[in-house]
Design a protein around this motif. Structure first.
Motif, PDB file in Angstrom:
ATOM      1  N   PHE A   1      18.225   7.710  -2.863  1.00 33.50           N
ATOM      2  CA  PHE A   1      18.292   9.134  -2.547  1.00 33.50           C
ATOM      3  C   PHE A   1      19.713   9.621  -2.256  1.00 33.50           C
ATOM      4  O   PHE A   1      19.906  10.736  -1.781  1.00 33.50           O
ATOM      5  CB  PHE A   1      17.385   9.445  -1.349  1.00 33.50           C
TER       6      PHE A   1
ATOM      7  N   GLU B   1      12.339  14.671  -5.303  1.00 35.57           N
ATOM      8  CA  GLU B   1      12.809  13.804  -4.221  1.00 35.57           C
ATOM      9  C   GLU B   1      11.859  13.782  -3.032  1.00 35.57           C
ATOM     10  O   GLU B   1      11.640  12.727  -2.429  1.00 35.57           O
ATOM     11  CB  GLU B   1      14.205  14.252  -3.771  1.00 35.57           C
TER      12      GLU B   1
ATOM     13  N   LYS C   1      10.320  10.437  -1.464  1.00 41.04           N
ATOM     14  CA  LYS C   1      10.596  10.068  -0.073  1.00 41.04           C
ATOM     15  C   LYS C   1       9.289   9.844   0.690  1.00 41.04           C
ATOM     16  O   LYS C   1       9.177   8.916   1.494  1.00 41.04           O
ATOM     17  CB  LYS C   1      11.434  11.146   0.606  1.00 41.04           C
TER      18      LYS C   1
ATOM     19  N   THR D   1      11.963   0.768  -0.890  1.00 41.71           N
ATOM     20  CA  THR D   1      13.334   1.246  -0.721  1.00 41.71           C
ATOM     21  C   THR D   1      14.203   0.652  -1.821  1.00 41.71           C
ATOM     22  O   THR D   1      13.855  -0.376  -2.416  1.00 41.71           O
ATOM     23  CB  THR D   1      13.918   0.826   0.643  1.00 41.71           C
TER      24      THR D   1
ATOM     25  N   SER E   1       7.913   6.569  -0.408  1.00 40.32           N
ATOM     26  CA  SER E   1       8.717   5.489   0.179  1.00 40.32           C
ATOM     27  C   SER E   1       8.280   5.190   1.607  1.00 40.32           C
ATOM     28  O   SER E   1       8.143   4.026   2.001  1.00 40.32           O
ATOM     29  CB  SER E   1      10.201   5.887   0.155  1.00 40.32           C
TER      30      SER E   1
END
Length: 262
Positions: free
Chosen positions: A159, A80, A84, A93, A87
């Protein structure tokens, strides 16, 4: 070898097991085949196939080496934090939450093949390999994935933790997975205390007692009616240990599982 890039290799016999996938995984089946079951559908990934495994999925698997050969696969783990960071850097997104199968087979694009070939030198590197170099390969993996399957944008960059779902339907579909009660609570979008409370309202039993009885009932059916081997059944229904399975089976049904096949 860096922990984010993993080669799996062994010879001669099939291996069966199950796992919880906490992160997304991009894989390439170099040799042999692997069959997945997520409690809803079965998917076989054959030699030369690229696949994507979603995070937060329960999966049973059977790894099969080729005849007189080695089972080989290479996997890239996308955690993750990496996603992130990507992103924020690239502006990707998720537009919506999407659900789907645990395993998605990807189109065999030359770009995917070229990327997987570029990972071969990492097989001989230890975990002290330059972190920036690994970070670049992970970025490349994400970009290649988005090129191969643009719809994965809504999967990679979602997420959110699992939302509260239908507990009864989920448990009836996934009781055979050998994971602890905390994991079941997490996957149904509940705290442990709320999960136990909701569970007892629905099933009028504690989760641990219900799980054991449900698994034993399924085992009885598979051995008695389907004539499956005991050595296969105890794993299939979610027991870790054969002796514990046999003890619980006899305590519940009054006979050892072997009595059903004699």
């Amino acid at each position: 070898m860096p922990k984010e890039i993993v080669y799996s290799c062994y010879v001669n016999r099939s291996r069966e097991g199950e796992q919880f996938a906490p992160v997304h995984v991009l894989s390439y089946q170099i040799a042999g085949a692997i069959t997945f079951n997520d409690g809803n559908q079965t998917q076989t990934v054959n030699e030369g196939t690229f696949s994507f495994c979603r995070r937060n999925k329960l999966i049973k698997f059977l790894k099969q080496p080729p005849e007189k050969g080695e089972f080989k696969t290479v996997s890239v783990y996308l955690d993750e934090d990496t996603l992130k960071s990507f992103s924020m850097e690239y502006g990707y997104t998720a537009d919506k939450h999407t659900d789907g199968p645990a395993i998605t087979v990807l189109k065999p694009l030359p770009l995917l093949q070229s990327f997987m070939n570029s990972l071969q030198p990492y097989e001989t590197l230890n975990e002290a390999v330059n972190e920036n170099l690994v970070a670049l390969k992970l970025k490349e993996a994400i970009l290649v994935l988005l090129k191969a399957n643009p719809a994965l944008k809504d999967v990679l960059f979602d997420f959110n933790e699992p939302g509260k779902i239908d507990l009864e339907a989920f448990m009836l579909q996934n009781y055979q997975f050998n994971v602890d009660i905390k994991r079941f609570a997490y996957l149904t979008g509940r705290s442990l205390a709320t999960f136990k409370r909701d569970f007892e309202k629905i099933f009028h039993s504690s989760p641990s007692r219900w799980l054991q009885q449900k698994r034993l009932q399924e085992a009885y059916y598979l051995i008695k009616e389907k004539r499956k081997k005991i050595s296969d059944v105890y794993l299939e229904v979610g027991f870790e240990d054969l002796s514990h399975f046999s003890f619980a089976f006899k305590k519940t049904f009054g006979v050892a599982p072997s009595a059903l096949v004699s």
